[in-house]
Design an enzyme around this catalytic site. Structure first.
Site, PDB file in Angstrom:
ATOM      1  N   HIS A 190       0.819  -1.197   0.000  1.00  0.00           N
ATOM      2  CA  HIS A 190       0.000   0.000   0.000  1.00  0.00           C
ATOM      3  C   HIS A 190       0.862   1.259   0.000  1.00  0.00           C
ATOM      4  O   HIS A 190       0.441   2.321  -0.462  1.00  0.00           O
ATOM      5  CB  HIS A 190      -0.914  -0.022   1.232  1.00  0.00           C
ATOM      6  CG  HIS A 190      -2.260   0.557   0.978  1.00  0.00           C
ATOM      7  ND1 HIS A 190      -2.452   1.735   0.295  1.00  0.00           N
ATOM      8  CD2 HIS A 190      -3.496   0.118   1.299  1.00  0.00           C
ATOM      9  CE1 HIS A 190      -3.747   1.996   0.231  1.00  0.00           C
ATOM     10  NE2 HIS A 190      -4.406   1.023   0.825  1.00  0.00           N
ATOM     11  N   ALA A 191       2.081   1.151   0.510  1.00  0.00           N
ATOM     12  CA  ALA A 191       2.965   2.319   0.526  1.00  0.00           C
ATOM     13  C   ALA A 191       3.415   2.686  -0.886  1.00  0.00           C
ATOM     14  O   ALA A 191       3.893   3.788  -1.123  1.00  0.00           O
ATOM     15  CB  ALA A 191       4.185   2.058   1.407  1.00  0.00           C
TER      16      ALA A 191
END
Lengths: 503, 503
Positions: B137-138
């Protein structure tokens, strides 16, 4: 009793483990024929799993820091979580099977569940399928590992009818209060002398560790003094990541027996000399120095008596050999290894180490952590080479014949390479595991193993024959390779092992 | 500059992550036809990967605790580690694909490498193959996630010729000294006002957090006050393990548009009402109470403008809706959701949350950790439902037509269920992810989703048609389901969605 306490050495394996160094052992098995149906496999597990209760148990952390974890029934046990079903992409080559195995071996087992996985792998070319089995070292050592795979294996193509298993009702997890009572009462049940050690350790752990180092650890100190020559650093030690590569090489056990008969020594001497030569060639291929390179090599030997086979757990004796990687001549290499191993056996080093592991069963975990960290961090050894004897007759799983087993050892935190061997039905197979980045050329190393064995064979006047990866036709199955006496190269086929050396 | 600093919200995703809650998003894609050769796939990656530099970069931890990690080129980047090749066992059912996806999604990405994996999966029945893509998700949010998969996808069966990529030479990893200089100089480059906040935070972090809570976090506080009714605890929150289950449901986008046209509202209202009803049925099937059950549901909305698509990273706005799980009547359920969403949009809650995430880009990580832990530990929301819009025309990978995308959200540490939707080429698909143990009946939940949507359709006088999982013949490809207007059930086939409800 509130669950069974984990054994001493088993506790050590839990303590060495970190997120990059996973302490599971494993085996990759290839079989002849169509893969069984997944549901049929599950049914066989359901009928036989009660024979190894540990496989439905999980670890429970101790309530007191000096106590050990214990095994308790897993109330959420789900067989289909542990037994998995997958397939290879086309064409289903052995290279693809190795990649799958490496990926599975690169994943740490979940400590909240029973510590094993069993993967049924379809789609291996040549009318074969495979199994990848993975079990935490705290559950079994290499020898009882064979016992567990044997759970699914039969000595005949027709599985003997299994009676329906007794119903399994997991015992409820113990409460914290029960655990605490048990934990406090525990040491009193050990023999008096050891209870005193344990009690003293509660007050002065560092003192006991020191005792352990001086007394029981004496044999190890001897080994260090004798062999710690401070040779050059090699690619086989260094920081590792979580990912792995896996490769294998097959040999005929008759070939290795012929080599040891000609050169004088044991099959294990042949194995260790072969590894020394393989690393010699591997370093040269990488453009590294071989001058002065010796590797202190841990050679675990099982001290399990046959009567003990029912109870799982670690009973291993440890010997530390020094591999002459510097040596360019195969015959000299073999002679050095053989003479050294003979001397080690006489010196009683193995006995000393055995005492250490047996005492491990009684010492509280803080002592064991120290002892096992001795191994892990002070680099008493550079490499593990373990040789697991298997049966010399064919085995079957749901009627399918086992062709090849390839064993897997865990990598310690500072080791980039591990070597395991397993013999079975006339062959002896190397399983090579390496860190994904540090051992990026593991495939080359596998070729170095072939080359090194071919050199030993040449020194002994033998021609190597690499066993076939495919099912043998029925008319060859009777009196196979393992049963044949072999004293020379007469009447043998081309020396494939030699021609497959480094080109 | 020594590598690019990680964005604020991206840092938050790293901080929420633990060994059980993995912060990767994903998508499972099915395609028509034979799988491409692995080497051909690698070649396409090699030609296009320079378009998303982040995919050859890894994170480097900051030298100072208050600075953020940064993205640096991975000098050991190995494409074949990230792009993987595997197969399904026979018969290659969708159930088997779901199991494989769940296993892959249950493994945390290695932070020492670029944070993505792309699995080519052979052997899906019905002349299909699949892809399982997994990205931290980063690196991307749901919307840019589509952009990245789109990297491999073309709008025509014949891929447009790609020019050879520029040569890639990884920049060397920065030294510790360089990092330190950069880290100290960093805050001075942010706007003056924010630099002051950042500098103050170095001295008094707790004070700044308090500011953040009072000021910027105001909209969130409003949401909590408005909806925190303390309803009964449900199976959708609780401690999770690392393992996952995955399932999916397909709907026709035309069906959902017809429902919203008849009932008045948006497609998103239909989706949220459908989820509320599905959980209603699921609780009843489990024998749990539904009375008073409301779930505070985080509905991420992308605030990325189209011009921003080139730069990856998170630009999401957050809305917190309350799902009326207690409500037994589909029409009432829909009306409650619709009226609530309209009110939320007017209240500016979404704008407040947007400001929060944008400020995140400037705040040092200790503040962000506090803010993100607000979400994670104080359970401001019980569930995530995210709806990612995709293209409404067919896409192709190496000439093979994409049939179905099924998206995956990460589970927060206290959440056992996650719901993601993606629309594409006339269909809208649910991807359901659940904790392996807590959501043991995820397959039943998928049937509850079908049942709930069928109820909404019935309330709207529509008959649902479940899109086919198989390739459409060419004569159907022109003007497909997505292009058809749909206002009723005239001339439609049997209502498969309804008959597949809970029996």
């Amino acid at each position: 009793m509130v669950g069974e306490r984990l054994g001493g050495l088993d506790t050590a394996f839990l303590q060495i483990e970190n997120e990059n160094a996973h302490m599971h052992i494993g085996v990759v098995l290839t079989f002849a024929g169509e893969a069984p149906r997944y549901d049929d496999l599950i049914e066989v597990f359901e009928r036989r799993l009660h024979l190894v209760p540990r496989y439905r148990q999980r670890l429970l952390a101790p309530p007191l820091p000096l106590d050990r974890p214990r095994w308790v029934d897993d109330p959420h046990f789900n067989l289909r979580f542990h037994v998995r079903h997958t397939g290879l992409p086309a064409p289903g080559s052995e290279e693809q099977l190795k990649e799958l195995a490496a990926r599975i071996l690169g994943q740490r087992l979940d400590r909240e569940r029973p510590l094993w996985e069993f993967w049924l792998v379809e789609g291996l070319e040549g009318n074969r399928f495979a199994v990848i089995a993975k079990t935490h070292h705290a559950v079994v050592d290499g020898v009882s590992g064979v016992d567990v795979v044997t759970l699914l294996l039969d000595a005949t193509p027709e599985p003997s009818p299994t009676p329906p298993p007794p119903p399994w009702l997991p015992r409820p997890l113990p409460s914290r209060a029960e655990l605490l009572v048990e934990s406090l009462a525990g040491p009193l049940r050990t023999p008096l002398e050891l209870a005193k050690v344990a009690q003293r350790s509660l007050a002065h752990p560092e003192e006991v560790v020191s005792d352990l180092r001086r007394g029981i650890g004496g044999a190890l100190e001897f080994a260090r003094a004798a062999f710690l020559r401070g040779g050059p650093r090699t690619p086989y030690n260094g920081k590792i990541g979580p990912h792995r590569r896996f490769d294998w090489v097959r040999f005929s056990l008759a070939d290795l027996r012929a080599i040891k008969a000609r050169l004088g020594g044991t099959v294990n001497d042949v194995v260790l000399a072969c590894v020394a030569g393989a690393l010699h060639h591997h370093l040269l291929v990488r453009g590294e120095r071989v001058e002065g390179v010796e590797l202190k090599t841990l050679v675990p030997v099982s001290v399990r008596a046959d009567v003990e086979r029912g109870a799982l757990g670690n009973r291993v004796s440890l010997m530390i050999a020094t591999l002459p990687v510097w040596c360019a001549d195969p015959a000299t290499r073999f002679a050095i290894v053989r003479d050294q191993m003979a001397a080690l056996k006489e010196s009683g080093q193995a006995v000393g180490a055995k005492v250490l592991t047996e005492l491990g069963d009684f010492a509280p975990p803080t002592i064991l952590a120290q002892a096992s960290r001795l191994f892990a961090t002070q680099r008493v050894f550079n490499l593990v080479v373990t040789n697991v004897p298997g049966p010399q007759f064919p085995l079957y799983m749901l009627g399918r014949r086992l062709i090849d087993p390839f064993p897997v050892v865990p990598l310690a935190p500072d080791q980039t390479l591990g070597v395991a061997l397993m013999s079975y039905d006339g062959r002896i197979n190397f399983g090579l595991i390496g860190d994904y980045d540090r051992m990026w050329d593991l495939r080359t190393l596998a070729r170095c193993v072939r080359r090194s064995m071919a050199e030993l064979a040449e020194a002994a006047g033998i021609e190597l024959e690499e066993p076939s990866p495919y099912p043998r036709p029925e008319w060859l199955a009777e009196g196979g390779e393992g049963a044949e006496a072999k004293t020379g190269s007469e009447g043998r086929g081309a020396a494939r092992g030699t021609s497959d050396g480094i080109g």
